[in-house]
Design a protein around this motif. Structure first.
Motif, short mmCIF file in Angstrom:
data_model
loop_
_atom_site.label_atom_id
_atom_site.label_comp_id
_atom_site.label_asym_id
_atom_site.label_seq_id
_atom_site.Cartn_x
_atom_site.Cartn_y
_atom_site.Cartn_z
N PHE A 98 2.17 -0.78 -2.19
CA PHE A 98 3.62 -0.54 -2.21
C PHE A 98 4.22 -1.11 -3.47
CE2 PHE A 98 2.26 -0.26 2.12
CZ PHE A 98 2.98 0.82 2.61
N LEU A 99 5.05 -0.31 -4.11
CA LEU A 99 5.66 -0.70 -5.38
C LEU A 99 7.02 -1.31 -5.12
CD1 LEU A 99 4.87 -0.41 -8.38
CD2 LEU A 99 6.16 1.73 -8.43
N ILE A 100 7.22 -2.53 -5.64
CA ILE A 100 8.51 -3.21 -5.50
C ILE A 100 8.99 -3.60 -6.89
CG2 ILE A 100 7.97 -4.05 -3.18
CD1 ILE A 100 7.43 -6.82 -4.42
N GLY A 101 10.04 -4.40 -6.96
CA GLY A 101 10.47 -4.96 -8.24
C GLY A 101 11.03 -3.93 -9.20
N GLY A 102 10.93 -4.26 -10.50
CA GLY A 102 11.56 -3.45 -11.53
C GLY A 102 11.05 -2.04 -11.61
N LEU B 192 5.67 -7.90 4.28
CA LEU B 192 5.67 -6.44 4.37
C LEU B 192 5.56 -6.06 5.84
CD1 LEU B 192 5.56 -3.73 2.77
CD2 LEU B 192 3.06 -3.90 2.95
N SER B 193 6.67 -5.66 6.44
CA SER B 193 6.68 -5.32 7.86
C SER B 193 6.36 -3.85 8.06
CB SER B 193 8.05 -5.62 8.46
OG SER B 193 9.03 -4.73 7.93
N ARG C 102 9.70 3.07 6.32
CA ARG C 102 10.84 3.55 5.52
C ARG C 102 10.44 3.97 4.11
NH1 ARG C 102 13.80 -0.60 8.46
NH2 ARG C 102 13.15 -2.20 6.98
N ALA C 103 9.24 3.64 3.69
CA ALA C 103 8.82 3.90 2.31
C ALA C 103 8.59 5.39 2.07
CB ALA C 103 7.56 3.10 1.99
N ALA C 104 8.61 5.77 0.78
CA ALA C 104 8.24 7.11 0.35
C ALA C 104 6.89 7.02 -0.35
CB ALA C 104 9.29 7.67 -0.60
N TYR C 105 6.10 8.11 -0.29
CA TYR C 105 4.71 8.03 -0.74
C TYR C 105 4.35 9.14 -1.72
CZ TYR C 105 4.19 4.80 3.17
OH TYR C 105 4.33 3.74 4.00
N VAL D 274 15.31 1.36 -0.81
CA VAL D 274 16.28 0.50 -1.51
C VAL D 274 16.82 -0.61 -0.61
CG1 VAL D 274 17.02 2.17 -3.26
CG2 VAL D 274 18.11 2.18 -1.00
N ASN D 275 16.93 -0.37 0.70
CA ASN D 275 17.40 -1.41 1.61
C ASN D 275 16.45 -2.61 1.60
OD1 ASN D 275 19.58 0.19 2.50
ND2 ASN D 275 18.25 1.23 3.97
N ASP D 276 15.16 -2.32 1.57
CA ASP D 276 14.16 -3.39 1.59
C ASP D 276 14.05 -4.07 0.23
OD1 ASP D 276 13.49 -2.93 4.31
OD2 ASP D 276 12.36 -1.17 3.68
N ILE D 277 14.20 -3.31 -0.85
CA ILE D 277 14.22 -3.91 -2.19
C ILE D 277 15.42 -4.85 -2.30
CG2 ILE D 277 14.43 -3.46 -4.66
CD1 ILE D 277 11.74 -2.70 -3.49
#
Length: 377
Positions: free
Chosen positions: A30-34, A117-118, A124-127, A140-143
């Protein structure tokens, strides 16, 4: 479901394809951050650093191994080159590549023992698929929540952009925050309130749950403040009123509420009002080492968990030794002794060099504990 943005850059696409072609099995990251924000068009700073979260131990090991296979090297320089405030984001592995830049790889836990990471985040993620790499972009809510609890002022510009997106939903943030606190027993709500205070200062309307959040923070701060014994009201006010949304009248009202419900006592003295907790059991709202003595319960579980995980007698003895040392220093406790035992067994195996014969997941499964309980020990 969050629609997958189409702004992933060519260099990053090349990286993901290379990872996907070298992975030995299907692996989810899963990609997070910038980079998550750049993919959404919310950042345009020309950087290519990646922040991955891996949902389990085995995939974490596979991902790190694959990154090293394609030329990434473990580095401490990458960590040292970041600003001091970045120490609040604790990655499990940091790797660097001359072409693809820096990669932080997190294993379930994101940040400094605050969020994880729940399954809700995963759903909710996109793949998008790149060979054997299944790449997810957290919503975006989780970011927002991840950035809100890191206490990094430099993230405020990102947070301001996130709250203005059409997909942002305060209600989802509130529910995830409550469930994260329940699962991890971490004090996340105070960090969230600090971020909301800053957003209000920037002209962002307050979320509908603000009053509930204020009550949650005030009650928690009172109990954290008093868990060591009697203390003056004036000092408590000095702590709480640092939150711009918390007013003195509200603190007094909450103290009166807790007093009426026999959680709190007040003593009037010449130098002011002294507060004390009546119900010592109410201290265990958020984790505090030594808050409960579960040493005997934990000892009885060592054999069972170690045998199920296939650990040696030497590992068991080392684990008991570590538990004894923790108890002597008042650091052994917790409401889930099986999670503590699992964590200590992994540490013991690493100390005597037998950690290569099993994974953390093997021990966690043998102990029948969830990832949040295990990784927050």
């Amino acid at each position: 479901m969050d629609p997958m943005p189409l702004a992933i850059g060519a260099s990053n696409t090349a990286l993901y394809k290379q990872i996907g072609s070298r992975l030995p099995k299907m692996t989810t990251a899963f990609l997070i951050g910038g980079e998550n924000l750049r993919a959404r068009g919310l950042r345009d700073d020309g950087r290519h650093d990646q922040d991955f979260v891996i949902p389990n131990d085995k995939d974490f090991e596979v991902m790190v191994s694959t990154l090293t296979d394609i030329g990434f090297q473990h580095t401490t320089d990458g960590l040292q080159s970041k600003s001091r405030s970045d120490s609040n984001m604790r990655s499990r592995e940091i790797l660097q590549h001359p072409k693809f830049g820096l990669v932080d790889v997190f294993n379930i836990i994101i940040g400094k023992n605050r969020c994880y990471l729940s399954k809700r985040m995963v759903d909710r993620a996109a793949y998008r698929r790149y060979g054997k790499l299944k790449l997810g972009l957290l919503h975006v809510n989780d970011i927002f929540l991840l950035k809100a609890v890191t206490d990094r002022q430099k993230d405020m510009q990102d947070i301001l952009k996130i709250v203005k997106t059409k997909d942002f939903d305060w209600g989802t943030v509130w529910e995830e925050m409550k469930l994260q606190e329940k699962d991890t027993r971490e004090y996340i709500s105070g960090f969230l309130l600090d971020t909301i205070d800053d957003l209000i200062t920037e002209g962002v309307p307050a979320p509908a749950f603000l009053n509930r959040l204020l009550i949650k923070v005030v009650d928690t701060e009172i109990k954290r403040y008093l868990r060591e014994g009697e203390k003056p009201l004036e000092d408590l006010l000095g702590i709480l009123l640092k939150h711009s949304s918390i007013k003195k009248e509200m603190v007094i009202n909450r103290i009166e509420f807790l007093r009426k419900h026999k959680h709190l006592g007040t003593i009037s003295r010449r130098d002011g009002i002294i507060l004390k907790l009546r119900d010592r059991g109410s201290l265990n709202i958020y984790r505090k080492y030594g808050a409960s003595n579960s040493y005997q319960s934990a000892l009885s579980l060592v054999d069972t968990i170690a045998n199920k995980a296939g650990l040696s007698e030497k590992v068991k003895q080392k684990a008991i030794e570590i538990m004894h040392q923790l108890t002597e220093h008042g650091m052994f406790g917790g409401h889930k002794p099986q999670a503590t035992v699992a964590a200590v067994l992994c540490v013991a195996a690493e100390e005597i060099g037998q950690h290569w014969s099993f994974t953390n997941t093997d021990v966690r499964t043998a102990a029948n504990v969830s990832p949040p309980s295990f990784y927050h020990k």
